[in-house]
Design a protein around this motif. Structure first.
Motif, PDB file in Angstrom:
ATOM      1  N   TYR A 169     -16.832  40.476  50.047  1.00  0.00           N
ATOM      2  CA  TYR A 169     -16.790  41.938  49.915  1.00  0.00           C
ATOM      3  C   TYR A 169     -17.973  42.408  49.076  1.00  0.00           C
ATOM      4  O   TYR A 169     -18.509  41.665  48.256  1.00  0.00           O
ATOM      5  N   VAL A 170     -18.386  43.643  49.296  1.00  0.00           N
ATOM      6  CA  VAL A 170     -19.548  44.226  48.606  1.00  0.00           C
ATOM      7  C   VAL A 170     -19.094  44.969  47.356  1.00  0.00           C
ATOM      8  O   VAL A 170     -18.077  45.678  47.375  1.00  0.00           O
ATOM      9  N   VAL A 171     -19.853  44.812  46.275  1.00  0.00           N
ATOM     10  CA  VAL A 171     -19.627  45.571  45.041  1.00  0.00           C
ATOM     11  C   VAL A 171     -20.857  46.458  44.798  1.00  0.00           C
ATOM     12  O   VAL A 171     -21.927  46.220  45.375  1.00  0.00           O
ATOM     13  N   PRO A 172     -20.727  47.498  43.968  1.00  0.00           N
ATOM     14  CA  PRO A 172     -21.861  48.407  43.726  1.00  0.00           C
ATOM     15  C   PRO A 172     -23.122  47.701  43.260  1.00  0.00           C
ATOM     16  O   PRO A 172     -24.242  48.131  43.587  1.00  0.00           O
ATOM     17  N   GLU A 173     -22.954  46.613  42.510  1.00  0.00           N
ATOM     18  CA  GLU A 173     -24.119  45.881  42.012  1.00  0.00           C
ATOM     19  C   GLU A 173     -24.947  45.288  43.148  1.00  0.00           C
ATOM     20  O   GLU A 173     -26.168  45.132  43.025  1.00  0.00           O
TER      21      GLU A 173
END
Length: 213
Positions: free
Chosen positions: A163-167
């Motif tokens: 999954y993608v995180v803001p970082e």
């Protein structure tokens, strides 16, 4: 495909490059041939000596996912570069590290990385902010937003997450966006680079909070 010094190529060559990047095909003597996967383009630009040449238009630059600047090696790196070539060329010993099938499988895994609505919104807000910035004449296009999303997925994959995180978005924002914007006279008068403006914009835009159970 490695295209060397694309800012010194003719309009016809640039047109052929656009075709293969956008359509995944090449046309020679009226015969069109599809390009096999995996396929990608790496191109170089020489910042000097471009007199009498034609730079790529914004629409074609927009098709490159990222723009990287290599710069000069450190003194230690340059010493290693010379010593490795004392007898032979290290490039002669380059070996395959993964198979075609493994690479295609990895690309499929990247495509399946999860992206939440908050991440989609964050990417869209960053792109929109470039279009409203008082130092940017031409902001990031929707194609740029799609590239940001794809590169964020790749960043998550390399970090071992599904999954993608803001970082992930912030980490690749400059590399994906710097070549897609045009600065105005105000930025040039203030000696601001595209990276300077984008860093400022990135700091101002609030990151969403992603909580995983």
């Amino acid at each position: 495909l490695l295209a060397d010094e694309i800012n010194r190529t003719s309009s016809r060559t640039q047109s052929a490059l656009l075709e293969v990047m956008e359509e995944g095909q090449v046309t020679v003597d009226g015969v069109t041939r599809n390009i096999q996967e995996p396929f990608f383009v790496i191109a170089t630009q020489n910042p000097l000596g471009s007199a009498g040449t034609q730079m790529l238009p914004e629409s074609q630059m927009d098709r490159f996912m990222v723009l990287l600047s290599m710069g000069y090696p450190t003194i230690k790196e340059e010493m290693i570069l010379m010593s490795q070539r004392k007898v032979s060329d290290p490039l002669d010993d380059v070996n395959e590290v993964i198979s075609k099938e493994e690479l295609l499988s990895m690309q499929k895994e990247v495509n399946e990385i999860k992206v939440s609505s908050l991440i989609y919104q964050y990417i869209a807000m960053l792109s929109d902010a470039t279009r409203r910035h008082d130092m940017i004449q031409l902001g990031v296009s929707p194609r740029g937003s799609l590239a940001l999303c794809r590169m964020a997925k790749a960043s998550a994959f390399l970090a071992g997450r599904d999954y993608v995180v803001p970082e992930d978005v912030a980490e690749i924002f400059l590399d994906v966006s710097a070549h897609r914007i045009l600065l105005n006279a105000k930025a040039r008068a203030g000696h601001m680079s595209a990276a300077d403006v984008l860093k400022e914009l990135l700091q101002k835009e609030k990151k969403p909070v992603i909580r995983k159970k």
